[in-house]
Enzyme design. Structure first.
Site, PDB file in Angstrom:
ATOM      1  N   GLU A  87     108.157  80.547 -19.491  1.00 28.79           N
ATOM      2  CA  GLU A  87     108.467  80.223 -20.884  1.00 28.79           C
ATOM      3  C   GLU A  87     108.575  81.481 -21.737  1.00 28.79           C
ATOM      4  O   GLU A  87     109.479  81.596 -22.572  1.00 28.79           O
ATOM      5  CB  GLU A  87     107.395  79.305 -21.464  1.00 28.79           C
ATOM      6  CG  GLU A  87     107.532  77.856 -21.029  1.00 28.79           C
ATOM      7  CD  GLU A  87     106.563  76.958 -21.771  1.00 28.79           C
ATOM      8  OE1 GLU A  87     106.278  77.237 -22.944  1.00 28.79           O
ATOM      9  OE2 GLU A  87     106.083  75.989 -21.169  1.00 28.79           O
ATOM     10  N   ASP A 113     102.298  70.617 -26.948  1.00 32.83           N
ATOM     11  CA  ASP A 113     102.576  69.967 -25.670  1.00 32.83           C
ATOM     12  C   ASP A 113     102.845  68.492 -25.926  1.00 32.83           C
ATOM     13  O   ASP A 113     102.222  67.873 -26.801  1.00 32.83           O
ATOM     14  CB  ASP A 113     101.387  70.101 -24.721  1.00 32.83           C
ATOM     15  CG  ASP A 113     101.312  71.475 -24.083  1.00 32.83           C
ATOM     16  OD1 ASP A 113     102.368  72.008 -23.730  1.00 32.83           O
ATOM     17  OD2 ASP A 113     100.187  72.001 -23.955  1.00 32.83           O
ATOM     18  N   SER A 145     111.906  76.607 -27.949  1.00 37.49           N
ATOM     19  CA  SER A 145     110.473  76.551 -28.230  1.00 37.49           C
ATOM     20  C   SER A 145     109.732  75.945 -27.046  1.00 37.49           C
ATOM     21  O   SER A 145     110.325  75.366 -26.133  1.00 37.49           O
ATOM     22  CB  SER A 145     110.212  75.722 -29.488  1.00 37.49           C
ATOM     23  OG  SER A 145     110.600  74.372 -29.271  1.00 37.49           O
ATOM     24  N   HIS A 146     108.411  76.093 -27.066  1.00 37.87           N
ATOM     25  CA  HIS A 146     107.581  75.578 -25.973  1.00 37.87           C
ATOM     26  C   HIS A 146     107.802  74.077 -25.770  1.00 37.87           C
ATOM     27  O   HIS A 146     107.984  73.607 -24.640  1.00 37.87           O
ATOM     28  CB  HIS A 146     106.110  75.854 -26.286  1.00 37.87           C
ATOM     29  CG  HIS A 146     105.146  75.205 -25.331  1.00 37.87           C
ATOM     30  ND1 HIS A 146     104.896  75.715 -24.076  1.00 37.87           N
ATOM     31  CD2 HIS A 146     104.376  74.085 -25.443  1.00 37.87           C
ATOM     32  CE1 HIS A 146     104.011  74.948 -23.459  1.00 37.87           C
ATOM     33  NE2 HIS A 146     103.681  73.958 -24.265  1.00 37.87           N
ATOM     34  N   VAL A 147     107.807  73.314 -26.853  1.00 41.59           N
ATOM     35  CA  VAL A 147     107.933  71.858 -26.725  1.00 41.59           C
ATOM     36  C   VAL A 147     109.308  71.475 -26.184  1.00 41.59           C
ATOM     37  O   VAL A 147     109.437  70.512 -25.400  1.00 41.59           O
ATOM     38  CB  VAL A 147     107.652  71.171 -28.091  1.00 41.59           C
ATOM     39  CG1 VAL A 147     108.735  71.493 -29.107  1.00 41.59           C
ATOM     40  CG2 VAL A 147     107.492  69.672 -27.911  1.00 41.59           C
TER      41      VAL A 147
END
Length: 802
Positions: A655, A736, A754-756
């Site tokens: 990521e 998450d 983005s992470h999500v």
């Protein structure tokens, strides 16, 4: 002051100050006072008090003979009034010719023909053109033709009080629209489908050698060189999965090293110059790998190089040891933390020393309060704790401590020393990268002099040289930029971003070996530093773009957001391989902007064209993200575990690789643009970020906010049924998605990388943004009921309540 001259070849101006006494002007010349600035900012010490500045080209002079107009601007602080005059001479770029009335250049420097006296009745910073004076210089190949030149007072790009004049930034650079019809990019097209099942032997080999690699960074970089020669370059075919897969293994290994998951030093004393030599040897093998497969290895080699420093010569490494002694002598700080740091630098220098130096500077800048918390805060922000400091072979046990009266000299000395540290250990530092390309010379210290010659192939592009120097200067004034009003900050950021792309475009031929360049490593390091600077500029300015509502009759023509999106697409093209899909998107986006400017389409038709390009960009970014997640996730998990690394850290590498790349800026900008285009085009209320499944049925649930929730804590939402569809008003990009949620619908515009977003695509879950507040509020009334989400081939989302 501004000096302009018409010549038929590239000139350099040598200039100096003359004393106030007219009797002494023929006998001595003096260096300028502190605080002077030139534009272009390409100046070097010519010795004996004189400086030389490369003149920039302004425009072509039409006529019977072909001449070009060159100029240079010099701005002095008010202390220049203590001198009597300014004097200068012009020479050719290769020093083969001087334009002067006498045969001796030294005599010309002292001649009275080009002496400009300072008048104390007029302030040096006064920009009135009433005080213009004209002077004549001889300028032709035979020294017989006289061309006109003039020197006048001017309004500089940067004034002595370090304020930015937004209107004069990068005046010579073409705008985004002007460059659109001319710029050609290298198309890198190949079938990217890697099978990493055959790279286990490299993982095993590196794992077996870890006990040797942990002795020092020198041993680790030398081991990396061995991997390149014995495993990567030994592969006869350049197109095999093994060739690229082994580069990827090397990247993960060096990335874990940079994250301090692997030991940097263990019971071994190593000189900084030995580290820099090993680093340069490793980069030399990466250059060979790139030569063999410039398209296929492009992204992989850049990834590996992003974990390394600038690979300075060994002399630069030696100065780390020499200059800390001078710092201690000049500051008088010879004991405590400074002596402990001195011992570490002599025996175990590392990239951590950059952070330590910056932390001491943060502490010094709190004078006169001298808040030690500033020191610890900077260390913690960069991942260094007191435990880390104690873990060094030469431990740092104390915090810095000195009086406020010494703060000024500490800042002065450590600011200079920080450049030396970055020259060896920081590959992303723009100033160091520019200096290595344009050349620089460090003064003699303990018999050690550094002189890096400029890359002649780069110097031939005079506009590129001027732009690079101005970029360094603007980035050095980042604190002053933040004090500007929002509109000015956005304008400065747009000009800086455009200049970065222009510079990257000009050197892309060197990066791809299309143009000859003897020092490929330094040019690619510069390209990586420019890419990093682009990301920083974008991240600083993205929050301000929501407040930019500059519109004219065509709807959005004046909106800076459009220009930011275009240069961001160009940034991705310059960094990605394959990049053919992004090239198609760029052409479509440029065509849409042209129709907007020409008012050929209605606002709705134009918005439909732009939205079609945006949807294609969403798909391209999704493919790019999924590729790197697919190849890096299993490799990082397996390799990290075998090396005994923290599993949480090693599993975050995929990521972080995606989000720190060139596509991150584009991923942040697209959601802001799509919100506007969909409204103008009267499109549907949903924007898909992750498609997940074509059809999904679940129970509607609602949360006001979703921030930093991990799957481990999903039990806190046990009241929600499994396979639920979650409505969220506010969604953090770092959150998450709970394990029991199969679809996430939000009012928040979500960054594509983005992470999500990455997690949603990786887990095949639906993630979509709603732009219709009334529709979203209506869905909340059905919480607890079963509903079905359907997504058609056009990526339109429909919800059916049961």
């Amino acid at each position: 002051m501004k000096l302009s001259v018409k010549l038929n070849s590239s000139p350099v101006v040598r200039w100096a100050m003359l004393p106030a006494s007219k009797k002494l002007r023929d006998e001595s010349w003096m260096p300028p006072p502190c605080g002077w600035i030139t534009c272009p900012d390409v100046s070097s010490d010519a010795g004996s008090g004189a400086w030389e500045t490369v003149m920039k080209e302004e425009d072509e002079i039409n006529g019977n003979r072909k001449y070009y107009c060159y100029s240079v601007q010099v701005h002095f602080p008010n202390t220049a009034l203590d001198f009597g005059a300014f004097t200068c001479a012009i020479r050719s770029f290769d020093s083969a010719q001087w334009w002067k009335p006498n045969s001796n250049a030294f005599d010309y420097i002292k001649s009275k023909n080009v002496v400009l006296p300072f008048s104390k009745s007029v302030a040096v910073s006064d920009h009135s053109h009433k005080e213009r004076e004209e002077h004549v210089l001889d300028s032709s190949s035979s020294a017989t033709t006289t061309e006109e030149s003039y020197v006048d007072q001017f309004k500089p790009t940067f004034s002595s009080d370090q304020k930015i004049d937004v209107g004069h930034l990068f005046e010579s650079i073409k705008s985004v629209e002007e460059r659109a019809s001319e710029t050609n990019y290298f198309e890198r097209k190949w079938r990217r489908d890697l099978d990493l099942s055959r790279v286990c032997d490299v993982e095993t080999w590196l794992n077996d050698k870890e006990s040797s690699a942990c002795r020092s960074l020198m041993h680790r970089y030398n081991l990396g060189s061995d991997v390149m020669h014995s495993k990567v370059l030994a592969d006869g075919s350049r197109l095999t999965d093994t060739y690229q897969g082994n580069l990827l293994v090397l990247y993960v290994w060096l990335r874990l090293t940079a994250l301090r998951e692997l030991v940097w030093n263990k019971n071994y004393n190593v000189k900084p110059r030995e580290i820099s030599s090993a680093q340069r040897k490793l980069m030399g093998s990466l250059e060979e790998a790139m030569r063999r497969a410039p398209v296929e290895a492009f992204s992989f080699v850049r990834l590996v190089m992003s974990t390394l420093g600038t690979a300075a010569e060994s002399d630069a490494g030696q100065r780390i040891r020499d200059e800390i002694l001078r710092v201690q002598r000049e500051t008088g700080l010879r004991g405590g933390m400074f002596e402990q740091w001195h011992q570490k630098l002599h025996n175990n220098a590392s990239p951590d020393d950059i952070v330590i130096c910056e932390a001491i500077l943060e502490y010094a800048e709190t004078a006169p309060q001298m808040d030690i918390q500033a020191y610890w805060s900077h260390l913690e922000k960069n991942g260094i704790t007191s435990k880390t400091l104690l873990s060094y072979d030469r431990a740092i046990r104390d915090a810095p401590e000195f009086s406020a009266s010494r703060a000024r000299v500490v800042i002065e000395q450590l600011t200079a020393y920080l450049k030396t540290l970055k020259a060896v250990f920081s590959g992303a530092d723009l100033e160091c990268a520019v200096n290595r390309v344009l050349g620089y010379e460090a003064p003699l210290l303990k018999g050690n002099r550094i002189k890096v010659e400029p890359i002649q192939e780069v110097l031939r592009d005079r506009q590129l040289v001027a732009q690079l120097q101005e970029l360094v200067h603007v980035r050095s004034l980042s604190k002053e930029t933040r004090r500007l009003d929002e509109d000015s900050r956005v304008e400065v950021a747009m000009k800086v971003a455009n200049a970065i792309i222009d510079c990257r475009t000009r050197i892309q031929g060197f990066c791809m070996f299309e143009d000859r360049c003897a020092r490929w490593i330094d040019v690619v390091s510069l390209d990586l530093a420019l890419e990093q600077s682009f990301r920083v500029v974008t991240e600083e300015i993205v929050p301000l773009l929501d407040h930019q509502d500059q519109k004219d009759s065509t709807g959005m023509h004046k909106d800076m957001l459009l220009s930011f999106v275009q240069v961001s697409i160009e940034n991705v093209i310059l960094s990605t391989s394959p990049n053919d899909e992004f090239l198609v998107c760029l052409r479509q986006f440029r065509a849409a902007l042209k129709t907007l400017k020409a008012s050929k389409d209605s606002q709705k038709d134009w918005a439909l064209r732009v939205d079609a390009t945006i949807q294609r960009l969403y798909l391209a970014l999704g493919v790019e993200s999924q590729f790197w997640m697919g190849v890096l996730t299993p490799l990082c998990a397996r390799f990290g575990d075998s090396l005994g690394c923290d599993s949480t850290v090693s599993r975050q590498i995929p990521e972080e690789t995606i989000r720190s790349g060139s596509a991150s800026a584009l991923g942040q900008l697209l959601p802001k643009l799509v919100k506007r285009t969909r409204k103008l085009a009267d499109l549907g209320p949903w924007q898909l970020v992750s498609m997940g499944q074509d059809s999904f049925t679940g129970t509607l649930a609602y949360m006001e906010e979703l921030n930093f929730i991990s799957d481990d804590n999903s039990s806190t939402h046990s009241d929600q049924q499994c396979d639920s569809i979650l409505l969220v008003d506010s969604l953090s990009g770092e959150a998450d998605i709970p394990a029991h949620v199969g679809a996430l619908l939000t009012l928040t515009s979500v960054d594509m990388l983005s992470h999500v977003s990455v997690r949603a695509r990786n887990e095949s879950k639906v993630l979509a943004t709603c732009f219709d507040l009334e529709l979203f509020e209506n869905l909340k009334h059905h919480v607890g009921r079963s509903c079905t989400i359907q997504i058609n081939a056009s990526r339109d989302l429909h919800i059916k309540i049961h």
